[in-house]
Design an enzyme around this catalytic site. Structure first.
Site, PDB file in Angstrom:
ATOM      1  N   ASP B 139      -2.293   0.962  -0.017  1.00 33.81           N
ATOM      2  CA  ASP B 139      -1.476   2.167  -0.219  1.00 33.81           C
ATOM      3  C   ASP B 139      -0.287   2.231   0.728  1.00 33.81           C
ATOM      4  OD1 ASP B 139      -3.185   3.001  -2.182  1.00 33.81           O
ATOM      5  OD2 ASP B 139      -4.417   4.203  -0.825  1.00 33.81           O
ATOM      6  N   TYR B 295      -8.660  -2.112 -10.743  1.00 37.16           N
ATOM      7  CA  TYR B 295      -9.067  -2.931  -9.610  1.00 37.16           C
ATOM      8  C   TYR B 295      -8.349  -4.266  -9.553  1.00 37.16           C
ATOM      9  CZ  TYR B 295     -12.237   0.763  -8.822  1.00 37.16           C
ATOM     10  OH  TYR B 295     -12.725   2.014  -8.565  1.00 37.16           O
TER      11      TYR B 295
END
Lengths: 404, 404
Positions: B139, B295
């Protein structure tokens, strides 16, 4: 030497990683023949043929062609239009007006059928014409082929995706469901099995359209793996269906979009979500995750099989040779001749057009929830060289002191 | 030389492509210090610390460590447990029992906070102890860091995915929505912009959690691009929210799962489907497709930035050096020092633990639907060398003859 005139090349159906290799192979090979006056590319497949949307590839640099060859998706753009006889008649008018004598169409079984119909018109009109279908499909569902260009690279993507998903699922335990493309043929989903290195690696279960899907058995299978490993990685084909051939997604979901051919659109992420919800509810497992690989699996830049690249180039080259040297029509096919080697044979357009190949029985296990060693032997060479191989720590456990 | 004892290393939070580089960097660097009696790895992050689940990495071969370094996901397995003070007290008991004097925890801002609390206990107990937080997060949301290990490789995946999605969308026109990870920080979604090479390339629009999301404006933006190019590629962060900070997915969807911290689970494919349905309904566009990268974007094997790999290794090495040589605690940070070069500085655990960085204003355009040149300059080096560059045909159009 046979009759002179223009070459037109077009691309149809879903893009692949290597479809531009076939384009460039056909263009560069065609340039070697003196009877070729010009080489055109038709934009958006058959749509370009009907609307006279051509670009002159004779004027493209070899250097740029080689760069385009390494770029995924259809450089000439594509189409989902499946022409009928009237449409093919219009195509033929355009080809005649532009003195096109050689037509190469890169696509799947529908594209092959288009080539057949156009060619039939040419014969009926006594127009000197050669038409070759150049194979491509990530689904690997062309009959009379050992495999199709595009499959190896997409299979490699699926393999690498499951390698990573397995490691991720091992680090943060739960159930992981990966939904893979494939309406009727499970070849691409089956490629997930190549990801397995260590005995406890996923995918632990693989569900294919070739075997009826029963929700009860699916849940039982997952429970068994989950009880053994505390986790479970599952590969599911988007096209899984019940024993009557009804797609599971249409049974679980109310509003499924249909395409121009009336086929339900299976590519959405509904199936993964719905299967995941069933697992969560019925097996009471907290962490259940579902990914739908979607468009990434056919066009992710730079995940490519070198074998697939080479063969895609060669089917394009062979197409030009068949038409321009051997003066024949047909569909170029790939035949496996050794471990690992291939040869290209021309088959009739009628034999391949519109037909769909599915996984042979020997590639699917008895329970219908995994593949066999025969599939592994079949598939592995197609993924090419340099496939990554994940490693794990092998350090010994430390004895506990507090033993809480 | 400072006090002797064992080193324990653990990994927490979501796995990344390069988190094992940091592990191996810390292990190999620790081996050089004679005061290190043994090097343990704790399994499943803090869970392994509480349950005494250790493996003895002193006995791992260097060769295998190097292979593990190149393997994505957490080789020591991971955890989502966010320990409170009582939990940290239990951790400290175990560390004391095993004579652990050095603790390295590879993770995000929650992991940093864990290190801080454990370290505080050690200080209160006058136990000689050094604790270092080693950064990782796809992130990119750690404060006081130019960027975090794991981001560059995930950003590269997102870039390559959008390169392919753009080509696919160009070949078969329509609207394509790609949903990218990122709850509060839009860095990963913003990386999609690096995929743009030619002026008409997608992504054409990028929506980030840092700016309020208005459905009306979203639809207007898409319509404008679609009218211009006949197609539109959109990157959307899973964390997009309204002006009150409510995630859009919870507004569009009834049943959103929440995690242990009470955060809604945003990773499902609901957002993409729901946004796609809005576009289909309100703009009356036939072909609308949505992919949720899921994912794949954090663990797809072999899509990796060499810069990211190197820095992940170095933050692990520096962690060992800070603790074992410089005898200090803290969080290793990455600082940019040139075009392109970095340096590693130690900051206090308190400054970084539990805090979240988001995209600075200068990285987002005025309309809040794209990124700026400043972001491009910031992000591009992090993706590393050898980034693919798609090419297109430049051949001239052919004049029509039939002109139907």
């Amino acid at each position: 030497m046979n009759f002179s005139g223009k070459v037109v090349i077009a691309q149809g159906g879903g893009p692949t990683q290597v479809i531009n290799e076939s384009l460039v192979g056909a263009v560069l090979e065609s340039r070697k023949f003196s009877q070729v006056t010009k080489i055109y590319g038709a934009l958006n497949g058959v749509e370009g043929l009907v609307n006279e949307e051509f670009i002159d590839l004779t004027q493209e640099t070899t250097n740029n062609l080689e760069k385009v060859a390494k770029t995924p998706s259809a450089a000439l753009l594509s189409t989902r239009v499946k022409p009928d006889k009237a449409y093919c008649k219009e195509i033929f008018k355009v080809l005649k007006a532009h003195d096109v004598r050689y037509f190469f169409y890169i696509g799947g079984n529908d594209s092959c059928d288009t080539v057949r119909i156009v060619n039939k018109y040419a014969q009926e009109e006594n127009y000197e014409f050669r038409a070759i279908h150049i194979p491509k499909t990530i689904d690997n569902d062309l009959v009379l082929n050992d495999h199709s260009p595009g499959y190896g690279s997409a299979a490699r993507f699926v393999t690498q995706a499951f390698m990573g998903a397995n490691l991720d699922n091992k680090a943060l335990k739960g159930v992981y469901i990966g939904v893979v493309m494939g309406r009727h043929a499970g070849f691409l989903t089956a490629a997930s099995s190549i990801a397995k290195k260590y005995p406890d690696d996923g995918p632990h279960l693989i569900y294919l359209p070739e075997r009826p899907f029963y929700m009860d058995q699916f849940l039982k299978d997952i429970k068994q793996v989950y009880d053994q490993y505390g986790r479970c990685v599952v590969a599911v084909s988007e096209g899984i269906q019940d024993e009557k051939g009804v797609p599971i997604v249409t049974k679980l979901c109310k509003n499924v979009e249909t395409d121009a051919h009336g086929n339900p659109y299976l590519g959405g992420s509904a199936l993964g979500e719905l299967l995941g919800n069933e697992v969560k509810k019925k097996l009471n497992i907290g962490r259940v995750r579902a990914d739908t690989f979607g468009y990434l699996q056919r066009c992710f830049v730079s995940c490519v099989s070198d074998i697939d690249l080479m063969e895609a180039r060669e089917v394009g080259e062979r197409a030009a040779q068949f038409a321009l040297w051997e003066d024949v029509d047909g569909s170029v096919t790939i035949q496996r001749t050794g471990k690992y080697s291939v040869d290209y044979q021309l088959r009739s357009l009628k034999e391949i057009g519109g037909k769909t190949r599915t996984m042979p029985d020997e590639f699917i296990n008895e329970k219908g929830n995994y593949v066999t060693e025969a599939f592994y032997q079949y598939c592995r060479p197609l993924l090419g060289s340099g496939l990554p191989s994940p490693s794990k720590l092998r350090a010994p456990r430390v004895a506990k002191i507090l033993n809480k």
